[in-house]
Enzyme design. Sequence first.
Site, short mmCIF file in Angstrom:
data_model
loop_
_atom_site.label_atom_id
_atom_site.label_comp_id
_atom_site.label_asym_id
_atom_site.label_seq_id
_atom_site.Cartn_x
_atom_site.Cartn_y
_atom_site.Cartn_z
N HIS A 162 -19.49 -0.15 27.40
CA HIS A 162 -19.89 0.71 26.29
C HIS A 162 -19.16 0.21 25.04
O HIS A 162 -17.97 -0.04 25.08
CB HIS A 162 -19.48 2.16 26.60
CG HIS A 162 -20.08 3.17 25.68
ND1 HIS A 162 -19.70 3.28 24.36
CD2 HIS A 162 -21.02 4.12 25.88
CE1 HIS A 162 -20.40 4.27 23.81
NE2 HIS A 162 -21.21 4.78 24.71
N ARG A 180 -22.75 7.42 16.26
CA ARG A 180 -23.66 6.53 15.52
C ARG A 180 -25.02 7.18 15.31
O ARG A 180 -25.64 6.99 14.27
CB ARG A 180 -23.77 5.19 16.25
CG ARG A 180 -22.52 4.32 16.10
CD ARG A 180 -22.52 3.13 17.06
NE ARG A 180 -22.16 3.54 18.42
CZ ARG A 180 -22.62 2.98 19.53
NH1 ARG A 180 -23.48 2.00 19.47
NH2 ARG A 180 -22.23 3.42 20.71
#
Lengths: 247, 603
Positions: free
Chosen positions: B236, B256
């Site tokens: 990740h 994000r």
Amino acid sequence: MAKAAFKIWRGSSEGGEFVSYTTEISPGMVVLDAVLQIQGEQAGDLACRWNCKAGKCGSCSAEINGNPKLMCMTRMNTLPTDQPITVEPMKAFPLKKDLVTDVSWNYRVKEKIKKFKPRPPDAPDGTWRMMQEDIDRVQEFRKCIECFLCQDVCHVLRDHHKHEEFIGPRFLVYAAALEMHPLDTENRLRDLKDESNIGLCNITKCCTKVCPEGITITDNAIIPLKERVVGEFYDPITRFLNLFRKK
Amino acid sequence: MAEYQTYEHDVLVIGAGGAGLRAAIEASAAGVSVGLVCKSLLGKAHTVMAEGGVAAAMANVDDRDNWRVHFSDTMRGGQYVNNWRMAELHAKEAPDRVRELEAWGAVFDRTKDGRILQRNFGGHKYPRLAHVGDRTGLEMIRTLQDHGIHQGIEVYMEVTVIGLLKDGERVTGAFAYEREHGRFRIFKAKAVILATGGIGRAYKITSNSWEGTGDGHALAYDAGAELIDMEFIQFHPTGMVYPPSVRGILVTEGVRGEGGILKNSEGRRFMFDDIPDNYKDQTADSPEEGWRYTQGDKNARRPPELLTRDHVARCIVREVKAGRGTPNGGVYLDIAWIKEKISNAPEHIKKKLPSMYHQFKQLADLDITEQPMEVGPTTHYIMGGIRVDAETQASTVPGLFAAGECAAGINGANRLGGNSLSDLLVFGKRAGEYAVEFAKEQTQGEINQSQIEEIKRRALEAFERTGSENPFHIQHDLQAMMQDLVGIVRNEDEMQRALVGIKELQERRKKISLTGNIDFNPSWHTALDLHNLLTVSEAITRAAIERKESRGGQYREDYSAKNAEFGKVNFTIKKEAGGNMQIERVPIPEMPAELKQIIEEMG
């Protein structure tokens, strides 16, 4: 590198004692890091529970310098290091070993609370409509990570051992989340009065103070539930009207 | 001969995260007897850590979304080595599985008209992730748990399975110990479902808890089942990097999705510098367009920060290697900057990303509404796992099923964020359903005492030895080695060294000696888990060596391009009769014309 001294409870249901350990402390360390470091280097059989190490699973509850906390969210730099840091298991539950307690009572209590029972779907496709402002309160309760620290400090459980009569703050929050769920149609008020004995809570707010998720247990969950119970069973007008209602 | 407490069920589920719970619920709803075994307390499994959301093309926020787009996104993200049938079933069934959670009491965030809200996430063309702030996993596991406890499922908490039992070719049960006193237990079952999650603990920097030791992978492998796609591991892109003690803890992609941007130490938004060709048409040309996308502008394309995880992770590694990293070896993830765009930014961030705010405030003394976070890649998820039939989740061994992270196929070479939560619902349900179907055709198998005695002997030998090895040290050494030699950037030479290293660690494991008794003894548990970790580490390494190309989660610096030939195959791993690990290249079946057409239409 700095060192810190610990006194960690070691023992079983038959008894135990504090054992002293010293371990190195690196920047940002939390108490759980130190305990796992001691386990890895000095005491392989030191029992403790942990999972996420990020305050999300509620496994590593303990009493640190006497305060009920999650070990994974207690930074070493928030504790005085001029004396040993004590780490003990929760007190409201029977001890299994070292820092691990038998919390199975909590699971049994939850099973007794009537499950979620939604109203029929609002739309033909089987879905419901709920407004965000109507679920904000329920979402607050559903942040609970079931660390059981609120149960640990509740004096009804911790000091008076009324586990058979009282369900404790965790399950009052759970019941509140169900009762205030906009879709739920079940009524749990009689159970709250008679089985859960909500009246035993005298709102000292100790539970709210220790909640690592910052849930306002007493004000937002318990007091409104108490009010609903009072409204249902003790309000004189309601009681009068109930005389004429069919059972 | 020793006597052990024995439990009998029609279906035994091993693992109580989302997949295990969903499988157990499905099986118990069919009226059979179900046992659910978990290493931790109920409700603590790693699903609880999932943050961003559950992907399902419900089209609540953007009505252009449907299963075809979700299918196409999943295949594109997986670089087309996915099991396409699983990707299809997943895309079609995920919406119903999410709605079902609402019927069981889940309280997802809402749209303005009162439906389930969906958010943007990497690799998903439209806002698709149903969520609850950034604690979606908690909501899901609690919903499944609170529904499941009224279903008559027998739950065995803090019980660890250390071997599957077989009657001939068929799996007929499991052998386990309970943590509190180390007592052994026999579970007899007509069908067994593995739902044990991942392998993150094979690596030093990981978002996974102590439980992610590849138990299901190793149990299945030891029982003769095939593993597949083991080379594909998801790093990740955004784990915490500082302070050291929190390194690896996940920072949700939701940051994000809500407009957070990645910058290097020079302040450059480096993700704009490297956009893969097959995503160019879907990616914003300018920061301004990217921002509009995160705010729901349907005409805007997604910012490059929301490219797939494999790509973003590699870009971060590149920046750090080029000397443009932060002081602690990461890059900056900035959500605070949105105050330039919206007036109540701090409140907005706290509302949308409450646990991120909390996590950084408490663990790093950092206010994410004011300052950028330092982030870097963390081992998060394994796309590979037990090879299963797409429809039934049956493994290659009769009576053994698998679902969730420990099963493989749907994700191909890279998993899209949000697809794991929907995967575990869709295939957890299917595993439950088909395990019941299988169980109904069976009688309880025989339990073979010699199998049990052998597993028990191996489990206890470390107590009888006077060796010198500490199991925690071996685990640390394995984690460091896998991180260095079989990590984000791989090459043949390093991986061959890793194979040698794994052999050495296997030898050291045989010299472990333990202190204390068998009651709740973590060093013993760690010693037992090591067998699983070493097995999956070897499988990962061997598969990664065989795949001489770069694709998704596998990046080889010695074969840095994608190779079309490898796009036609998966690698399976099996234990051969002599006990060695056998790896085989298997062709990916031809995709039906209608699915091909969807992929072509979606560009």
